[in-house]
Design an enzyme around this catalytic site. Structure first.
Site, mmCIF file in Angstrom:
data_model
loop_
_atom_site.group_PDB
_atom_site.id
_atom_site.type_symbol
_atom_site.label_atom_id
_atom_site.label_comp_id
_atom_site.label_asym_id
_atom_site.label_seq_id
_atom_site.Cartn_x
_atom_site.Cartn_y
_atom_site.Cartn_z
ATOM 1 C CB ALA A 31 -0.964 -0.031 1.420
ATOM 2 C CB VAL A 108 6.339 -5.213 -2.004
ATOM 3 C CG1 VAL A 108 5.192 -5.937 -1.688
ATOM 4 C CG2 VAL A 108 7.125 -6.250 -3.246
ATOM 5 C CD GLU A 180 1.205 3.007 -12.308
ATOM 6 O OE1 GLU A 180 0.058 2.187 -12.037
ATOM 7 O OE2 GLU A 180 0.933 3.914 -13.266
ATOM 8 C CE LYS A 235 8.570 2.129 -13.716
ATOM 9 N NZ LYS A 235 7.749 2.906 -13.273
ATOM 10 C CB CYS A 291 11.574 5.539 -10.336
ATOM 11 S SG CYS A 291 10.097 4.703 -9.745
ATOM 12 C CE LYS A 354 6.994 15.361 -9.266
ATOM 13 N NZ LYS A 354 6.444 14.393 -10.391
ATOM 14 N NE ARG A 465 13.860 21.294 -7.184
ATOM 15 C CZ ARG A 465 13.681 19.767 -7.558
ATOM 16 N NH1 ARG A 465 13.292 19.614 -8.859
ATOM 17 N NH2 ARG A 465 13.702 18.802 -6.886
HETATM 18 C C1 UDX Z 1 9.157 9.223 -12.838
HETATM 19 C C2 UDX Z 1 8.550 8.903 -13.891
HETATM 20 O O1 UDX Z 1 8.416 10.234 -14.519
HETATM 21 C C3 UDX Z 1 7.346 8.141 -13.933
HETATM 22 O O2 UDX Z 1 6.895 7.677 -15.228
HETATM 23 C C4 UDX Z 1 7.671 6.483 -13.384
HETATM 24 O O3 UDX Z 1 6.536 5.902 -12.949
HETATM 25 C C5 UDX Z 1 8.467 6.985 -11.865
HETATM 26 O O4 UDX Z 1 9.577 7.581 -11.780
HETATM 27 P P1 UDX Z 1 8.640 10.525 -10.306
HETATM 28 O O5 UDX Z 1 10.033 10.122 -9.976
HETATM 29 O O6 UDX Z 1 7.573 10.430 -9.378
HETATM 30 O O7 UDX Z 1 8.308 9.622 -11.742
HETATM 31 O O8 UDX Z 1 8.855 11.935 -10.767
HETATM 32 P P2 UDX Z 1 9.542 12.926 -12.071
HETATM 33 O O9 UDX Z 1 8.486 13.916 -12.422
HETATM 34 O O10 UDX Z 1 9.688 12.109 -13.386
HETATM 35 O O11 UDX Z 1 10.750 13.614 -11.325
HETATM 36 C C6 UDX Z 1 11.869 12.719 -11.049
HETATM 37 C C7 UDX Z 1 12.819 13.795 -10.641
HETATM 38 O O12 UDX Z 1 13.689 14.575 -11.667
HETATM 39 C C8 UDX Z 1 12.410 14.939 -9.601
HETATM 40 O O13 UDX Z 1 13.280 15.112 -8.629
HETATM 41 C C9 UDX Z 1 12.268 16.037 -10.417
HETATM 42 O O14 UDX Z 1 12.183 17.280 -9.702
HETATM 43 C C10 UDX Z 1 13.385 16.031 -11.507
HETATM 44 N N1 UDX Z 1 13.205 16.938 -12.899
HETATM 45 C C11 UDX Z 1 12.123 16.371 -13.631
HETATM 46 C C12 UDX Z 1 14.040 17.799 -13.053
HETATM 47 O O15 UDX Z 1 15.076 18.037 -12.362
HETATM 48 N N2 UDX Z 1 13.962 18.481 -14.233
HETATM 49 C C13 UDX Z 1 12.935 18.065 -15.223
HETATM 50 O O16 UDX Z 1 12.846 18.815 -16.092
HETATM 51 C C14 UDX Z 1 11.996 17.095 -14.761
HETATM 52 P P1 ADP Z 2 6.570 2.075 -4.039
HETATM 53 O O1 ADP Z 2 7.046 3.559 -4.228
HETATM 54 O O2 ADP Z 2 6.890 1.287 -5.129
HETATM 55 O O3 ADP Z 2 4.959 2.073 -4.010
HETATM 56 P P2 ADP Z 2 6.714 2.054 -1.258
HETATM 57 O O4 ADP Z 2 7.891 1.853 -0.426
HETATM 58 O O5 ADP Z 2 5.762 3.369 -0.985
HETATM 59 O O6 ADP Z 2 7.100 1.642 -2.424
HETATM 60 O O7 ADP Z 2 5.271 0.732 -0.780
HETATM 61 C C1 ADP Z 2 5.580 -0.652 -1.022
HETATM 62 C C2 ADP Z 2 4.838 -1.006 0.366
HETATM 63 O O8 ADP Z 2 5.096 -2.650 0.215
HETATM 64 C C3 ADP Z 2 5.253 -0.751 1.875
HETATM 65 O O9 ADP Z 2 4.264 -0.251 2.470
HETATM 66 C C4 ADP Z 2 5.498 -2.183 2.378
HETATM 67 O O10 ADP Z 2 5.132 -2.366 3.897
HETATM 68 C C5 ADP Z 2 4.892 -3.122 1.611
HETATM 69 N N1 ADP Z 2 5.517 -4.344 1.620
HETATM 70 C C6 ADP Z 2 6.571 -4.882 1.350
HETATM 71 N N2 ADP Z 2 6.625 -6.268 1.470
HETATM 72 C C7 ADP Z 2 5.513 -6.733 1.808
HETATM 73 C C8 ADP Z 2 4.839 -8.007 1.811
HETATM 74 N N3 ADP Z 2 5.555 -9.042 1.930
HETATM 75 N N4 ADP Z 2 3.547 -8.093 2.160
HETATM 76 C C9 ADP Z 2 2.635 -7.057 2.320
HETATM 77 N N5 ADP Z 2 3.187 -5.685 1.994
HETATM 78 C C10 ADP Z 2 4.602 -5.466 1.651
#
Ligand code: UDX
Ligand code: ADP
Length: 486
Positions: A31, A108, A180, A235, A291, A354, A465
């Protein structure tokens, strides 16, 4: 033919008995930032499906069941409150949820390994493997298992093997990859109207069942289906390309500062080329988030593993450039402040990676804060959504050694030299400098004239920024240092 969720039929290309007739119950293990919003959106758009989100973290589940959700995401509270109690449930009943569901999402965490083989590069798949085992132990009949977490290529294969070898007699599984692409801060918009949905798998029937879930609100042309490995690799590649753009513009920002060019003018000029495009060209203090770095390191590890050192080196440079950009920002602060920040108060505006999220994972602010306290600065942080406990936890994690131990010296620095404030004004009171780390909208509305009068002089402002009106700040009297501008 197999009937899928919304009553449509799909082609059967393999054993009919292997597949559930329609998806009525979905469970999501994990979650977090991905599982929570994604399942809330599915529940909100597919009223005919019961969605059960489970997690081993009781505190997190309690928060999902309260009015203070564990993650901040614009628009999320509304869709969760609307669906909760109807077809959206949050609980820690992992086994029960698996037993009852036709489709199980694994969402997870898969952090970068900090030990053993692949240390600092490969993903730690411990949590994914545990999920596969608990699914196997609690499944009868047929289940579709969907990988939602970002995973290295060929993880689905491992998940499949665990499911088959540990499953009960008669239990059958199809494994799909459905990475995702939502970005934090815009997760609800991204889920509502995605650029695309990607589904990889071997079984057309299982793919069709998931296509039908998304097809409830996403147009079919936007749903791309591929084989498992292409989906997993896409991805990693998408995130590597996005991160590479940020590192590319940040590399040029360093050259701008050295030559007198202006990074925003350069970004605008190149972004109008339709082949390059204007998005993701915002120079910054460095990218963060759960990511980008993790996925590139994963890609690097894969390339090394498959004997492609040149490809590995090419992608690793994106991470190196990001480290350089973060370090360059702290060095610039120290250099401009007469080569010492010792015992000086620095107001840090923003700590999240961000705007519009409370997520701090890999935030550039953690690294810059570490550098500044190691220079003996006193750092006071204000972030609208991040608390002191999280900030200290992030710093402790970063400053700990390979065994997770923190020296008494570093512990003292974190405990004594890091404070939080409840507003930008409070943070800046008596400060020698402001370092703007996160592009929160509210920072553009701050009364900088009032702030200027409350600060020590010369009053430095380092805009990580390029968010603020530089000319206005200089007119007030600030010494302003932006990214990619002299
Ligand atoms: C990213 C991907 O965009 C998304 O598709 C994937 O599922 C997860 O990873 P996220 O990490 O949530 O998403 O945010 P994103 O908007 O991509 O920004 C990532 C980082 O790059 C942030 O720290 C942001 O501030 C920075 N960034 C982004 C810059 O510094 N400049 C930019 O022009 C764009
Ligand atoms: P993401 O950004 O990928 O969603 P998070 O760290 O926010 O990652 O969430 C991952 C979640 O998965 C955490 O809340 C963690 O407690 C849960 N998790 C990890 N291992 C298990 C498991 N074996 N069963 C159920 N939940 C789990």
């Amino acid at each position: 033919m197999t009937e899928c969720t919304n009553g449509q039929t799909s082609l059967n290309t393999h054993d009919e008995t292997m597949i559930t007739k329609s998806i009525k119950k979905i469970c999501c293990i994990g979650a977090g930032y991905v599982g929570g919003p994604t399942m809330a959106m599915i529940a909100s758009r597919c009223k005919h499906i019961q969605v059960h989100v489970v997690d081993i973290n009781q505190e997190r589940i309690n928060a999902w069941n309260s009015d203070e959700l564990p993650i901040y995401e614009p628009g999320l509270q509304q869709i969760v409150s609307d669906a909760r109690g109807e077809n959206l449930t949050f609980s820690t009943r992992v086994e029960e949820a698996i037993q009852e569901s036709d489709m199980i999402f694994i969402s997870v965490n898969t952090p970068t390994k900090t030990f053993g083989i692949g240390n600092g590069r490969a993903s730690n798949l411990e949590y994914v493997e545990k999920c596969a085992r608990v699914i196997a132990e609690n499944s009868d009949g047929h289940k579709i298992v969907v990988e939602k977490s970002t995973l290295p290529v060929r993880t689905a294969e491992a998940v499949q093997r665990i499911l088959i070898s540990s499953g009960k007699p008669g239990a059958t599984f199809d494994v799909l990859s459905n990475p995702e692409f939502l970005a934090e801060g815009t997760a609800i918009e991204d889920l509502e109207d995605p650029d695309r949905v990607l589904i990889g798998g071997d079984s057309e029937q299982a793919i069709q069942c998931l296509v039908d879930v998304y097809g409830t609100w996403v147009s079919r042309e936007k749903i791309i289906t591929t084989n498992l490995w292409s989906s997993e690799l896409s991805k990693l590649t998408a995130n590597a390309f996005l991160a590479q753009r940020v590192s590319s513009i940040n590399a040029i920002s360093a050259l701008c500062e050295a030559t007198g060019a202006n990074i925003e003018e350069v970004a605008r000029a190149i972004g109008t080329d339709s082949r390059i495009g204007p998005k993701f060209l915002k120079a910054s203090v460095g990218f963060g988030g759960s990511c980008f770095q993790k996925d590139i390191l994963n890609l690097v590890y894969l390339c090394e593993h498959f004997g492609l050192p040149e490809v590995a080196e090419y992608w690793y440079q994106v991470v190196r450039m990001n480290d350089f950009q973060k370090r360059r920002f702290s060095t610039r602060i120290v250099r401009h402040m007469f080569n010492t920040v010792s015992d000086k108060k620095i107001a840090m505006l923003g700590f999240a990676f961000k705007k519009d999220t409370n997520d701090t994972r890999e935030s550039a602010a953690i690294y810059v804060c570490r550098d500044l306290i190691q220079e003996r600065a006193r750092v006071t942080i204000y972030d609208p959504k991040v608390n002191l406990e999280q900030i200290r936890h992030d710093l402790k994690t970063l400053m700990a050694n390979g065994q997770g131990e923190l020296s008494a010296h570093d512990r003292n620095l974190i405990d004594n030299n890091v404070r939080i404030a409840h507003s930008a004004e409070e943070a800046a009171q008596n400060a020698h400098a402001i370092a703007l780390m996160t592009e929160w909208e509210e920072f553009t509305k701050v009364d900088f004239e009032q702030i200027y009068t409350s600060m020590k002089k010369p009053a430095f402002l380092f805009d990580g920024r390029n968010l603020l009106d530089r000319d206005m700040l200089m007119d007030i009297g600030f010494e302003v240092h932006s990214i990619g501008k002299c």
